[in-house]
Structures are given as C-alpha cells and as structure tokens.
Design a protein around this motif. Structure first.
Motif, short mmCIF file in Angstrom:
data_model
loop_
_atom_site.label_atom_id
_atom_site.label_comp_id
_atom_site.label_asym_id
_atom_site.label_seq_id
_atom_site.Cartn_x
_atom_site.Cartn_y
_atom_site.Cartn_z
N LEU A 1 0.83 -1.21 0.00
CA LEU A 1 0.00 0.00 0.00
C LEU A 1 0.86 1.26 0.00
N LEU A 2 1.97 1.22 0.74
CA LEU A 2 2.89 2.36 0.73
C LEU A 2 3.47 2.57 -0.67
N ALA A 3 3.87 1.47 -1.32
CA ALA A 3 4.41 1.56 -2.67
C ALA A 3 3.36 2.10 -3.64
N ALA A 4 2.12 1.62 -3.53
CA ALA A 4 1.06 2.06 -4.43
C ALA A 4 0.74 3.55 -4.22
N PHE B 1 7.96 -0.95 -5.47
CA PHE B 1 7.71 0.43 -5.88
C PHE B 1 8.27 0.74 -7.27
N PHE B 2 9.52 0.41 -7.53
CA PHE B 2 10.16 0.85 -8.76
C PHE B 2 9.60 0.16 -9.99
N GLN B 3 9.09 -1.05 -9.82
CA GLN B 3 8.41 -1.71 -10.93
C GLN B 3 7.03 -1.09 -11.17
N LEU B 4 6.33 -0.84 -10.05
CA LEU B 4 4.96 -0.33 -10.16
C LEU B 4 4.92 1.07 -10.76
N VAL B 5 5.87 1.92 -10.40
CA VAL B 5 5.83 3.30 -10.89
C VAL B 5 5.97 3.34 -12.41
N LEU B 6 6.74 2.44 -12.99
CA LEU B 6 6.87 2.38 -14.44
C LEU B 6 5.61 1.81 -15.09
N PHE C 1 18.16 1.13 8.75
CA PHE C 1 16.95 1.00 9.56
C PHE C 1 17.09 0.05 10.75
N GLY C 2 18.25 -0.58 10.92
CA GLY C 2 18.37 -1.55 12.00
C GLY C 2 17.79 -2.89 11.60
N VAL C 3 17.36 -3.66 12.59
CA VAL C 3 16.85 -5.00 12.33
C VAL C 3 15.38 -5.13 12.73
N GLY C 4 14.67 -4.03 12.84
CA GLY C 4 13.26 -4.07 13.23
C GLY C 4 12.33 -4.22 12.05
N GLU C 5 11.07 -3.85 12.27
CA GLU C 5 10.04 -3.97 11.24
C GLU C 5 10.32 -3.05 10.05
N SER C 6 10.96 -1.93 10.31
CA SER C 6 11.21 -0.96 9.24
C SER C 6 12.03 -1.57 8.11
N THR C 7 13.01 -2.40 8.48
CA THR C 7 13.85 -3.03 7.45
C THR C 7 13.03 -3.99 6.60
N LYS C 8 12.16 -4.76 7.22
CA LYS C 8 11.34 -5.72 6.48
C LYS C 8 10.39 -5.00 5.53
N ILE C 9 9.76 -3.94 6.02
CA ILE C 9 8.85 -3.17 5.18
C ILE C 9 9.62 -2.52 4.04
N PHE C 10 10.81 -2.00 4.33
CA PHE C 10 11.61 -1.34 3.30
C PHE C 10 11.99 -2.31 2.19
N LEU C 11 12.41 -3.52 2.55
CA LEU C 11 12.82 -4.49 1.52
C LEU C 11 11.64 -4.90 0.65
N LEU C 12 10.47 -5.08 1.26
CA LEU C 12 9.27 -5.42 0.47
C LEU C 12 8.87 -4.25 -0.42
N TRP C 13 8.95 -3.04 0.13
CA TRP C 13 8.64 -1.85 -0.67
C TRP C 13 9.62 -1.71 -1.84
N ILE D 1 17.68 1.78 -10.50
CA ILE D 1 17.44 1.16 -9.20
C ILE D 1 16.65 -0.13 -9.34
N ARG D 2 15.73 -0.21 -10.28
CA ARG D 2 14.88 -1.40 -10.36
C ARG D 2 15.65 -2.63 -10.82
N TYR D 3 16.84 -2.45 -11.36
CA TYR D 3 17.67 -3.59 -11.74
C TYR D 3 18.58 -4.06 -10.61
N LEU D 4 18.63 -3.34 -9.53
CA LEU D 4 19.47 -3.74 -8.41
C LEU D 4 18.82 -4.92 -7.68
N PRO D 5 19.57 -5.99 -7.41
CA PRO D 5 18.98 -7.13 -6.70
C PRO D 5 18.69 -6.78 -5.25
#
Length: 260
Positions: free
Chosen positions: A81-84, A143-148, A127-139, A111-115
């Motif tokens: 939802l954040l990405a959208a 995001f970069f695929q969706l925006v195109l 972001f450390g090792v909390g929830e923020s890192t997990k959300i960031f990796l999923l985002w 950026i979208r080609y970066l693994p």
C-alpha cells in the motif's frame, strides 16, 4: 463446453476452465505422489504430498502458523500500500510532465535492476533490524516496478480524451483525476495485482533479517534443520494466500469494470 478452449482466442468458459485447472493440479499431485512413493527422490529432498499436508496440519495446530501468516500478510500489505500510494501519483506525473519523466525515469530504471538481496546490508545499516527493514525491503521490490507500470498506463490513455476535456474547460489537475485516472483504472488494477504478487516473492528475503515471526521465518528455521516437509508446507501457504488474494482482485476487477 470444452470446444472454446481449443479455439484460437475462443470465448470464456468458466466451468470448463475450472475443471481443466483442477484436473491439471490433480495430475501434478498424482505425479508428485508417484515419484515420492517409488523412491526416485530421497524424502529429505522431495517429501510426498501426504507428508507435506501432515506437516501443514502440525504447524497449524502446534506452531501458530496462522499467526505467522497474519504477520507476514500485514508486512506485505503495509509495504504494498505504501508503494502504491507513492507510485501512482509519481507515475502519473512522469507521463504527464516531461520534466518529471526526464528527471526520475533514468534513476528508477537504474534502481529497479538492483537485486534486493544485495541491499539487505544497507537496509540494516539504515533501519536496524526491526520492522522498518522488512517493510523497506518489500517496498523496494515493488515500488520501482509499479511506478513504471503506472507511467505506461497513463501513456496508453488516448490523447483524444485529454483534448475533449480541454475543450470543455478542464484544468490539468482535473484532466489527471477525472479523465486519465479513470481511463487507466482497469489496467492499473491489473498491474497492482501483478506487483502484489511480486511483493510476496520478496517475503523470505525480508523475514530472514533478525526475524522471529512470519512465514519466511518459519521456512528459514525449518530449512536450518532440514525439515523439508515444513519448508514445503510454508511455501504452500504462501502460494495459497497469493492465489486467494489474486482471485479476489480478479473478482473486484470484474465488478468495478464490467464494461471491459
């Protein structure tokens, strides 16, 4: 009933398609069971469907699998939802104003080609090792695929629609919200459905970062002790959740855009 399935670009036949899909799944499961029972592959590499289902039941009743599934779903939907919310307006601006497209598209293409796995160390530093890192990796994987996709959807809107809106006095903001956004609706929902599936594919990567919950954590923990039935049961749950979500979005698409 089945004749349409063999015709080039034949019409829809929901019942026939459902039956064929179920038959194909049954054949695959039968072949899998046969290979496992004949011992062609060692059980630690390919357990039988019965062993996987037994492991799934055990995980549901004894290992809080439903709770782990809910945690993973919450992470996926938060990131998606954040990405959208970010990708839709940015993608629309990229295709509506050349200055925005010229500024952002090269960077997004890079950026979208970066693994995503290669960026795990950086995400931990940031972001450390909390929830923020997990959300960031999923985002990051969404995001970069969706925006195109969104930018392409805007480009496909016929220019005649914009010209008609301008003729009746619509301003740029009104053209974007009342004409372009409505016209791109069907393809936008399809692309959201596709990118949501991609978001689920990054779940394992996101949940191996100091996680103690989620399906990815369950799968990774089972892998450590070579519990292959548990690993496959976790993968099965991800697939089932994705399948149900995808079908619900398909139904929503048909309800909203009945004219397509």
């Amino acid at each position: 009933m089945f004749a349409k399935l063999f015709t080039f670009r034949g019409g829809k036949s929901p019942v026939a398609e459902l039956l064929v899909g179920l038959a194909a799944a049954a054949l695959l499961l039968g072949f899998w069971e046969l290979v496992a029972r004949m011992g062609l592959v060692k059980p630690q590499f390919l357990p039988s469907p019965g062993d996987v289902l037994a492991a799934l039941w055990r995980m549901l009743t004894q290992q809080d699998l439903l709770w782990h599934t809910a945690v993973s779903a919450g992470r996926v939907w938060s990131a998606f939802l954040l990405a959208a919310l970010m990708a839709i307006p940015i993608g629309m601006l990229m295709s509506s104003y050349r200055i925005v497209g010229a500024s952002l598209e090269p960077m997004i293409d890079f950026i979208r080609y970066l693994p995503v796995p290669a960026l795990v160390p950086l995400s931990i530093i940031w972001f450390g090792v909390g929830e923020s890192t997990k959300i960031f990796l999923l985002w990051l994987g969404t995001f970069f695929q969706l925006v195109l996709f969104v930018a392409d959807d805007v480009r496909r809107v016929p220019n005649e629609y914009v010209e008609v809106a301008r003729t009746v006095g619509a301003r740029s903001r009104q053209v974007m919200t009342d004409v372009i956004f409505r016209a791109m609706g069907p393809s936008l929902l399809d692309n959201l459905r596709i990118t949501l599936g991609w978001c689920w594919t990054y779940l394992i990567i996101a949940e191996i970062v100091a996680a103690d919950s989620g399906i990815g954590f369950v799968i990774w923990s089972a892998r450590r002790y070579v519990k292959t039935p548990e690993v496959m049961a976790g993968v099965l749950v991800i697939g089932l959740v994705g399948l149900v979500t995808d079908q619900l979005l398909r139904v929503l698409h048909r309800r909203i855009f009945q004219y397509v």
